[in-house]
Structures are given as structure tokens and as C-alpha cells.
Motif scaffolding. Sequence first.
Motif, PDB file in Angstrom:
ATOM      1  N   UNK A  21       0.836  -1.197   0.000  1.00 51.76           N
ATOM      2  CA  UNK A  21       0.000   0.000   0.000  1.00 51.76           C
ATOM      3  C   UNK A  21       0.867   1.240   0.000  1.00 51.76           C
ATOM      4  N   UNK A  22       0.390   2.266   0.663  1.00 46.20           N
ATOM      5  CA  UNK A  22       1.155   3.507   0.752  1.00 46.20           C
ATOM      6  C   UNK A  22       1.189   3.987   2.196  1.00 46.20           C
ATOM      7  N   UNK A  23       2.100   4.910   2.458  1.00 46.44           N
ATOM      8  CA  UNK A  23       2.222   5.562   3.754  1.00 46.44           C
ATOM      9  C   UNK A  23       2.206   7.057   3.491  1.00 46.44           C
ATOM     10  N   UNK A  24       1.435   7.768   4.295  1.00 48.51           N
ATOM     11  CA  UNK A  24       1.325   9.224   4.138  1.00 48.51           C
ATOM     12  C   UNK A  24       0.996   9.844   5.483  1.00 48.51           C
ATOM     13  N   UNK A  25       1.100  11.166   5.526  1.00 47.67           N
ATOM     14  CA  UNK A  25       0.656  11.881   6.721  1.00 47.67           C
ATOM     15  C   UNK A  25      -0.857  11.749   6.846  1.00 47.67           C
ATOM     16  N   UNK A  26      -1.319  11.631   8.077  1.00 45.84           N
ATOM     17  CA  UNK A  26      -2.759  11.491   8.325  1.00 45.84           C
ATOM     18  C   UNK A  26      -3.495  12.767   7.954  1.00 45.84           C
ATOM     19  N   UNK A  27      -4.730  12.575   7.563  1.00 43.92           N
ATOM     20  CA  UNK A  27      -5.649  13.670   7.250  1.00 43.92           C
ATOM     21  C   UNK A  27      -6.757  13.677   8.310  1.00 43.92           C
ATOM     22  N   UNK A  61       5.486  20.002  15.723  1.00 43.70           N
ATOM     23  CA  UNK A  61       6.387  19.186  16.537  1.00 43.70           C
ATOM     24  C   UNK A  61       5.973  17.724  16.609  1.00 43.70           C
ATOM     25  N   UNK A  62       5.043  17.319  15.751  1.00 36.28           N
ATOM     26  CA  UNK A  62       4.643  15.916  15.727  1.00 36.28           C
ATOM     27  C   UNK A  62       4.039  15.591  14.371  1.00 36.28           C
ATOM     28  N   UNK A  63       3.987  14.296  14.087  1.00 40.91           N
ATOM     29  CA  UNK A  63       3.376  13.848  12.835  1.00 40.91           C
ATOM     30  C   UNK A  63       2.757  12.481  13.057  1.00 40.91           C
ATOM     31  N   UNK A  64       1.581  12.326  12.497  1.00 41.27           N
ATOM     32  CA  UNK A  64       0.862  11.062  12.536  1.00 41.27           C
ATOM     33  C   UNK A  64       0.864  10.515  11.115  1.00 41.27           C
ATOM     34  N   UNK A  65       1.512   9.380  10.928  1.00 42.64           N
ATOM     35  CA  UNK A  65       1.570   8.738   9.615  1.00 42.64           C
ATOM     36  C   UNK A  65       0.597   7.560   9.597  1.00 42.64           C
ATOM     37  N   UNK A  66      -0.026   7.347   8.446  1.00 42.58           N
ATOM     38  CA  UNK A  66      -0.934   6.217   8.292  1.00 42.58           C
ATOM     39  C   UNK A  66      -0.484   5.344   7.131  1.00 42.58           C
ATOM     40  N   UNK A  67      -0.762   4.062   7.280  1.00 46.43           N
ATOM     41  CA  UNK A  67      -0.566   3.110   6.195  1.00 46.43           C
ATOM     42  C   UNK A  67      -1.920   2.808   5.596  1.00 46.43           C
ATOM     43  N   UNK A  68      -1.986   2.856   4.284  1.00 43.04           N
ATOM     44  CA  UNK A  68      -3.266   2.621   3.619  1.00 43.04           C
ATOM     45  C   UNK A  68      -3.137   1.514   2.591  1.00 43.04           C
ATOM     46  N   UNK A  69      -4.258   0.882   2.361  1.00 48.76           N
ATOM     47  CA  UNK A  69      -4.376  -0.094   1.281  1.00 48.76           C
ATOM     48  C   UNK A  69      -5.717   0.201   0.624  1.00 48.76           C
ATOM     49  N   UNK A  70      -5.711   0.388  -0.675  1.00 45.41           N
ATOM     50  CA  UNK A  70      -6.942   0.763  -1.393  1.00 45.41           C
ATOM     51  C   UNK A  70      -7.646   1.941  -0.719  1.00 45.41           C
ATOM     52  N   UNK A 102      -4.971  -6.249  12.580  1.00 48.75           N
ATOM     53  CA  UNK A 102      -4.464  -7.622  12.629  1.00 48.75           C
ATOM     54  C   UNK A 102      -4.308  -8.265  11.255  1.00 48.75           C
ATOM     55  N   UNK A 103      -5.233  -8.055  10.359  1.00 53.89           N
ATOM     56  CA  UNK A 103      -5.173  -8.687   9.034  1.00 53.89           C
ATOM     57  C   UNK A 103      -3.996  -8.203   8.190  1.00 53.89           C
ATOM     58  N   UNK A 104      -3.361  -7.091   8.570  1.00 55.04           N
ATOM     59  CA  UNK A 104      -2.294  -6.507   7.758  1.00 55.04           C
ATOM     60  C   UNK A 104      -0.932  -6.574   8.426  1.00 55.04           C
ATOM     61  N   UNK A 105      -0.815  -7.306   9.513  1.00 51.07           N
ATOM     62  CA  UNK A 105       0.472  -7.426  10.202  1.00 51.07           C
ATOM     63  C   UNK A 105       1.422  -8.335   9.421  1.00 51.07           C
ATOM     64  N   UNK A 106       2.716  -8.107   9.652  1.00 55.08           N
ATOM     65  CA  UNK A 106       3.815  -8.893   9.051  1.00 55.08           C
ATOM     66  C   UNK A 106       3.828  -8.795   7.519  1.00 55.08           C
ATOM     67  N   UNK A 107       3.450  -7.630   7.027  1.00 59.55           N
ATOM     68  CA  UNK A 107       3.485  -7.400   5.587  1.00 59.55           C
ATOM     69  C   UNK A 107       4.318  -6.176   5.222  1.00 59.55           C
ATOM     70  N   UNK A 108       5.114  -5.687   6.167  1.00 51.33           N
ATOM     71  CA  UNK A 108       6.025  -4.588   5.879  1.00 51.33           C
ATOM     72  C   UNK A 108       5.522  -3.208   6.273  1.00 51.33           C
ATOM     73  N   UNK A 109       4.322  -3.107   6.834  1.00 53.76           N
ATOM     74  CA  UNK A 109       3.787  -1.789   7.164  1.00 53.76           C
ATOM     75  C   UNK A 109       4.527  -1.146   8.330  1.00 53.76           C
ATOM     76  N   UNK A 110       4.872  -1.879   9.365  1.00 48.83           N
ATOM     77  CA  UNK A 110       5.603  -1.287  10.496  1.00 48.83           C
ATOM     78  C   UNK A 110       6.928  -0.707  10.011  1.00 48.83           C
ATOM     79  N   UNK A 111       7.599  -1.421   9.142  1.00 48.28           N
ATOM     80  CA  UNK A 111       8.858  -0.925   8.582  1.00 48.28           C
ATOM     81  C   UNK A 111       8.606   0.352   7.776  1.00 48.28           C
ATOM     82  N   UNK A 112       7.593   0.344   6.914  1.00 44.72           N
ATOM     83  CA  UNK A 112       7.290   1.499   6.074  1.00 44.72           C
ATOM     84  C   UNK A 112       6.902   2.712   6.922  1.00 44.72           C
ATOM     85  N   UNK A 113       6.116   2.510   7.977  1.00 43.09           N
ATOM     86  CA  UNK A 113       5.741   3.609   8.859  1.00 43.09           C
ATOM     87  C   UNK A 113       6.963   4.168   9.587  1.00 43.09           C
TER      88      UNK A 113
END
Length: 174
Positions: A21-27, A61-70, A102-113
Motif C-alpha cells: 500500500x502507501x504511507x502518508x501523513x494522516x488527514x 512538533x509531531x506527525x501522525x503517519x498512516x498506512x493505507x491499502x486501497x 491484525x489482518x495486515x500485520x507482518x506485511x512490511x507496514x511497520x517498517x514502512x511507517x
Amino acid sequence: MSGSDLFAAYDPRPRHAVWPGSVRLARPSDIETVAALSVTRDGGERAERAERLRRHIDAETSALHVGTIDDGVVGFGLIRELTFDEGSPPDGLYLGGVVIAEAWRRQGLAYALTAARLEWARERSDVVWYFANARNRASIALHDRFGFEEHTRDVRVPGVTFTGGEGVLFRLTL
């Protein structure tokens, strides 16, 4: 909850999955989903959690990043500047915990975030910190891949309890 349920399952086999998926700043429109993910993991009140998380959107002084899929948010990670009283951990930018559905764990999202948050930090500091329970092997292994080094095990963070273990403070020079 047993001590082993407190942290993500640790699997020592190398994982080098690339997040599809993608990683971006939260909206602002992401906050309700992010709050729901946070409450699922940590409990608490969703409205209160949403209000606390909302403060990190468009903050200096802070940022919230989200991982998205579709276009759906399935995980998040926070980085923020923390200041402490004298004798506590050093002031600076701190990575907060990563929460992934839970359904998206161990797929590289923690690393990407984590990579995205460190990129955000590079524009603001030359050092990034994070603390973890010494028993949280999954978190420690993840951050080790980025070069974080143990700074001290004599860490006391106001408002944080290292349940069933000891706190460890890690440092990364950018």
C-alpha cells in the motif's frame, strides 16, 4: 492479559516484505479510523482518543503517519517532540508505537511507517529516540534494522509503565 499478549508476536525469521500500500501523513478524515485502531489495541474511549490524535495533524512538533491499502487506513505510527523534567529521558523527537490492523500485520507496514517517520525527523533533528519494554522483541528487532542503539535500561518515563519488564531507551543518530 498475559505478559506474552502485551506485544506483537515476535518471529525471528527475517521479514523483508515490501508494503503493497502507501504511507502518508494522516488527514482529518483518517482520525476516526486511527482512533478505532488505537482503542482496539489499548482500550479506552474512542472520542477521547480521536481528540488526542487530532492534535498531531498539521502540527509542527509531531506527525501522525498512516498506512493505507486501497485508500483505507489499516495502521498508523506517531512521532513527536517530548520534553521531560530533569533526570528523565532526554528531550527530543520520539517514535511512538505502531498500531496495525491484525489482518495486515507482518506485511512490511511497520517498517514502512518507521521509515516515513524517520524521514520526517531528518528535516527537524539529528537524533531520534524511542523507548520500549525490554520484552518487546518485535519492536526492538524492527528498530534494530534502522540502526537504533540501546542508550540505557535505566529509563523512567512519566506516565508509562513497562508491564512485566524493564524500559529501554534507544537512540538513532540521523
